[in-house]
Design a protein around this motif. Structure first.
Motif, PDB file in Angstrom:
ATOM      1  N   HIS A 177       0.766  -1.374   0.211  1.00  0.00           N
ATOM      2  CA  HIS A 177      -0.027   0.160  -0.003  1.00  0.00           C
ATOM      3  C   HIS A 177       0.869   1.284  -0.007  1.00  0.00           C
ATOM      4  O   HIS A 177       0.502   2.015   0.578  1.00  0.00           O
ATOM      5  N   ARG A 178       2.024   1.183  -0.809  1.00  0.00           N
ATOM      6  CA  ARG A 178       2.979   2.395  -0.634  1.00  0.00           C
ATOM      7  C   ARG A 178       3.745   2.189  -1.750  1.00  0.00           C
ATOM      8  O   ARG A 178       3.846   1.185  -2.364  1.00  0.00           O
ATOM      9  N   PRO A 202       0.372   2.707  -5.527  1.00  0.00           N
ATOM     10  CA  PRO A 202      -0.878   2.334  -5.409  1.00  0.00           C
ATOM     11  C   PRO A 202      -1.958   3.177  -5.408  1.00  0.00           C
ATOM     12  O   PRO A 202      -1.628   4.683  -5.138  1.00  0.00           O
ATOM     13  N   MET A 204      -5.460   5.008  -4.298  1.00  0.00           N
ATOM     14  CA  MET A 204      -6.193   4.523  -2.922  1.00  0.00           C
ATOM     15  C   MET A 204      -7.528   5.326  -2.942  1.00  0.00           C
ATOM     16  O   MET A 204      -7.139   6.646  -3.519  1.00  0.00           O
ATOM     17  N   ASP A 207      -9.016   3.988   2.542  1.00  0.00           N
ATOM     18  CA  ASP A 207      -8.148   2.589   3.059  1.00  0.00           C
ATOM     19  C   ASP A 207      -7.932   1.536   1.929  1.00  0.00           C
ATOM     20  O   ASP A 207      -7.452   0.450   2.162  1.00  0.00           O
ATOM     21  N   ARG A 208      -8.804   1.832   0.865  1.00  0.00           N
ATOM     22  CA  ARG A 208      -9.216   0.877  -0.180  1.00  0.00           C
ATOM     23  C   ARG A 208      -8.411   0.961  -1.415  1.00  0.00           C
ATOM     24  O   ARG A 208      -8.172   2.152  -1.909  1.00  0.00           O
ATOM     25  N   ILE A 209      -7.509  -0.161  -1.854  1.00  0.00           N
ATOM     26  CA  ILE A 209      -6.637   0.000  -3.137  1.00  0.00           C
ATOM     27  C   ILE A 209      -7.496  -0.349  -4.199  1.00  0.00           C
ATOM     28  O   ILE A 209      -8.332  -1.278  -4.130  1.00  0.00           O
TER      29      ILE A 209
END
Length: 947
Positions: A177-178, A202, A204, A207-209
């Motif tokens: 997530h980064r 990512p 986003m 909080d959802r990718i």
């Protein structure tokens, strides 16, 4: 031999030191210049590496913004539509496609820009988008995917490979997530394999990718940028924390792993690998395979703060690196050499002016002192430096030379006195090492040479037992010196290794002003021996006083008891006289008389102990004491006990009472017999000429009861048994009256007390030795006559009269007399007075009883009363019996006077006769015997009688 002046000698002494100092300073300068140049080069190269890393990192961060922009381009409409509750439209996806196509066109350095969405995150009509442009999207997956590539200026849109979702460049960013930067890898761009470095970001929504956007960079294109950076003419390289070359001057090594190991054939050493793994900067020197030396500098290349994933590596040849700094090293070296030369010159000049000349003057003064010239004062005393201190010290020394000569004479006198002192004198240090010892100290330790003693402890010259005593005293000495500054103590049984022994040594230790310890030792054997003898004599005196006190007490008790016992026996005799032979009560009376006889014997023993005289003594051979007692002694002990008597030949004569000495032997033999450990035993009696040693092993207890008359000739009488022995506590009390270790009804405790009284009355000595379960030895010493063949005149003795048996048969009549007698009875005991009154009355005499001697004397003085006889007690209040007899005889010389006493310590038959008594009786007395004696005296005209 060449003699140089003092300044020249100083210069000759200083020049070598100056040369050494100059060489040392040059060496230090060289080393310092090298360290300065090294430190400067390191700092400069580290700063250069840092400057090179910064633009490289900045250029890479610019490339990353492409991926970040694509991610935001996707995230913004998706987030907006999601907030409105609707899915992104086809127009949104077309806008994303157009943005990626333009990004690839604008950034030719990126060979690929891509976006890969999660299923259905950009709407479910991905298949419609693929129908419009078959190179976009992945039909049947629900994903929106686009890959824009550039090759030689041609931009092409295409779908990613089918396994794209499983590759690291997508999966790692999806998981983390980064932003993720992948290591260099090979990927085909428009059919051409290309070394890429992928940057994945990512996209986003909250909080959802929803997908991952990325940019691919061609490492060969980037390499052309790095090749233009050559600080110091040395190429740079970039390596990541995985040990993979992101850039290397050698294209064949690009995207390959660096080699790790020892030696020039390896690109990195194991120690460097630690810094690579942590992306930490470092610098070191190493030798390459061709033998050249180079210095490696590294610095982190960070794409964002704290990223720490790669290092810039810069290898600089040392010869090329040191060339710009050669001038600095030379300048530092020359400055150091010049300073050293200047300092040396200043030192030589200062020595000459400050030290050499004043020392010449001091030397002259010292020579004068050596020649005995004390009149001239030394110069330079006013100098405030060390030379002045030396001059003042020499001047003080000059002034004390005369005082020294005088003190030398005084010290010689003191040393002579110490050497001749009778005390042992030591001077010791704080560790008790001997610094000085006089002659008496050497004798005390058994040492002949003082040098053997100096520096050593005195415990090294004594026996282990004495050394142990010294060790125990050392703690007391230390404590005493710390508390009071002095300690005094006595060590007994001093013994040296050379065999010298002293009974007692007194040590006195004190602190010296210099911090040493002064110890004075003195032989106090005679003093301690005298003290021990004084204590022994004191104990003997206390024992004698106790015995005398008990004797007086026993005499007083016997006096009162005799009166009671006499009354009891008298009345019992009356019963025997009055009762018929067949009367049952006569047996009771006989038993009373028998028990009274036993009590009378006990009282006799008590009185014997209470006596302080030896009775009637006569000159007898010493052998007679044992020979006369043998017959009685052998009948006393049973046949199972072996009695042995030995007597030395030629023994002198003694002045003794044979009867009392037989009593002594009887008591000692009976006690020895009672101490047997079985049914049999040995008792030995020895009589020898004194003196004889009385020594026993250490486990025996020896006690001196009465001192032996060592200043007079004497004989020794010993009684030895092999019985149970006595403990030390019992041994000290065995001669006390009424003390006995025998069972009840087996002893009165008076036998040995009588032995003590008789021996003391004879002027003899008494000692005893015993050990438990071994036996006992009792020694008696008796003084003998100086000339055995010439006896001294014995004292006059009274002729004893025959005694009358106690008791009389029934019907006995008194002997005929000239008539009825008038008798005065004086006794302070009412029972005794009543008894005598009854007995005299039964004989027909007229009796007057009085308990007051003064009143009785007044009646006797009255001629009208016509008294014929006086029977009086000796001990009465107000007047003794002898005083009463003396006064009565003075009034009537024909008066028959009879003296009775229950305690014969002060009165015996001799004193009674000298006092005027016609008869003497000891209580308890027999009334019948007294009456018979009174009748006999009256019939014979008051002839002397004793009962």
């Amino acid at each position: 031999m060449i003699r140089f002046s003092l300044p020249m000698r100083l210069l000759l002494a200083i020049l070598p030191a100056t040369g050494l100092m100059l060489g040392g300073m040059i060496a230090v300068t060289v080393h310092l210049s090298q360290q300065v140049v090294e430190r400067f080069m390191n700092d400069y190269c580290r700063d250069t590496a840092q400057r090179e890393a910064q633009p490289i990192g900045a250029s890479i961060r610019e490339e990353i913004t492409i991926a970040e922009g694509a991610a935001r381009r996707v995230s913004n409409p998706a987030a907006t539509r999601e907030q409105e509750g609707r899915a992104p439209t086809l127009a949104h996806r077309l806008q994303i496609t157009e943005y990626i196509h333009q990004a690839e066109t604008v950034h030719p350095e990126a060979v690929g820009v891509w976006f890969y969405a999660e299923p259905d995150t950009l709407g479910p009509d991905a298949d419609a988008l693929a129908a419009k442009d078959f190179q976009v999207g992945m039909p049947g997956t629900g994903r929106y995917a686009l890959f824009a590539t550039s090759q030689e200026g041609t931009v092409r849109l295409q779908s990613p490979p089918d396994d794209f979702a499983a590759q690291d460049y997508y999966a790692r960013a999806l998981r983390s997530h980064r932003l993720t930067i992948l290591p260099p890898h090979i990927f085909p761009i428009q059919g051409v394999p290309t070394v890429l470095v992928s940057h994945a970001m990512p996209a986003m929504v909250g909080d959802r990718i929803i997908g991952v956007a990325g940019v691919d960079l061609d490492q060969r294109v980037r390499a052309r940028v790095y090749e233009g950076r050559r600080p110091f003419g040395a190429p740079i390289a970039i390596i990541n924390t995985y040990g993979v070359w992101g850039y290397h001057p050698d294209p064949t090594l690009l995207a390959s792993a660096a080699t790790i190991g020892e030696g020039p054939n390896y690109q990195f050493s194991p120690a460097e690998r630690v810094y690579i793994d942590q992306a930490q900067p470092y610098s070191l020197e190493r030798t390459l395979a061709d033998g050249s030396r180079m210095r490696r500098f590294t610095w982190p290349v960070d794409l964002f703060p704290g990223e720490g994933r790669r290092l810039l590596v810069m290898d600089v040849p040392l010869d090329r690196l040191a060339r710009p700094f050669a001038g600095i090293r030379t300048a530092i070296l020359m400055a150091g050499v010049l300073c050293a030369l200047l300092l040396t010159g200043l030192m030589v000049l200062a020595v000459r002016l400050i030290v050499a000349k004043p020392l010449l003057r001091l030397q002259e003064g010292v020579e004068n002192l050596n020649q005995g010239d004390y009149a001239q004062a030394l110069s330079d005393q006013d100098s405030p430096d060390v030379i002045g201190d030396l001059a003042r010290g020499l001047e003080n020394f000059r002034q004390t030379l005369v005082e020294r000569d005088r003190l030398r004479v005084d010290l010689q006198r003191v040393a002579a006195c110490i050497a001749l002192a009778h005390d042992a004198i030591f001077m010791m240090n704080r560790d008790y090492g001997v610094l000085y010892a006089n002659g008496q100290a050497l004798n005390l330790l058994g040492v002949t040479d003082a040098n053997d003693l100096l520096g050593r402890r005195i415990s090294q010259f004594v026996t282990p037992e004495t050394a142990a005593a010294l060790a125990g005293a050392r703690f007391q000495i230390t404590d005493g010196l710390a508390r009071r500054g002095m300690w005094t103590g006595v060590l007994d049984n001093w013994a040296t290794l050379s065999g010298h022994r002293v009974e007692a040594v007194e040590f006195t230790a004190s602190n010296d002003a210099s911090g040493d310890i002064l110890v004075v030792a003195r032989d106090v054997s005679e003093r301690d021996r005298a003290e021990r003898e004084r204590q022994v004599l004191q104990r003997q005196i206390l024992q004698q006083d106790k015995m005398e006190t008990v004797g007086r007490l026993a005499g007083g008790v016997a006096h009162d008891f005799n009166n009671l016992l006499g009354a009891m026996l008298g009345y019992a005799e009356f019963l025997l006289a009055d009762l018929p032979a067949d009367s049952p009560a006569r047996g009771y009376a006989e038993r009373i008389v028998a028990v009274g006889a036993r009590a009378k014997e006990l009282v006799r023993q008590i009185l014997g102990f209470a006596r302080t005289d030896a009775g009637v003594q006569e000159v007898v051979p010493a052998r007679a004491i044992v020979e006369d007692a043998q017959v009685v002694l052998r009948s006393t002990v049973p046949a199972t006990t072996r009695l042995t008597c030995t007597t030395e030949e030629g023994l002198p004569r003694l002045r003794a009472n044979k009867t009392q000495m037989m009593q002594v032997l009887m008591n000692l033999v009976i006690n020895a017999h009672d101490a047997r450990r079985g049914e049999s035993g040995d008792i030995t009696i020895r009589l020898n000429r004194g003196p004889l040693p009385f020594t026993f092993p250490a486990d025996w207890t020896v006690l001196d009861i009465l001192p032996t008359p060592a200043d007079r000739p004497h004989v020794v009488l010993e009684v030895t048994d092999q019985g149970t022995g006595l403990s030390p506590d019992h041994l000290a009390r065995m001669f006390e009256p009424f003390f006995t270790t025998k069972g009840q009804d087996k002893g009165t405790g008076l036998g040995l007390a009588n032995v003590h009284s008789i021996v003391k009355a004879h002027g003899g000595g008494l000692a005893v030795a015993s050990r438990l379960d071994t036996g006992t030895v009792i020694r008696i010493t008796l003084p003998c006559l100086a000339e055995p063949g010439v006896p001294n005149e014995p004292p006059a003795t009274a002729t004893p009269a025959a005694t009358t048996p106690v008791g009389a048969a029934p019907g006995h009549t008194a002997p005929a007399t000239t008539g009825r007698l008038r008798v005065m009875v004086v006794d302070d005991t009412e029972a005794m007075g009543d008894l005598l009154e009854e007995g005299l009355s039964r004989r027909g005499h007229d009796v007057t009883v009085s308990n007051d001697p003064g009143a009785a004397l007044a009646l006797l003085a009255d001629k009208t009363q016509g008294y014929h006889a006086l029977i009086t007690d000796q001990t009465m209040p107000g007047m003794t019996g002898l005083s009463l007899i003396h006064a009565a005889k003075g009034q009537n010389p024909q008066l028959i006077c009879m003296l009775c006493t229950g305690h014969s310590a002060a009165v015996d038959e001799a004193t009674a006769r000298a006092g005027g008594a016609d008869a003497f009786f000891t209580k308890p007395l027999s009334v019948k015997a007294l009456l018979d004696r009174l009748d006999a005296l009256y019939d014979k005209g008051t002839d002397w009688c004793l009962e």
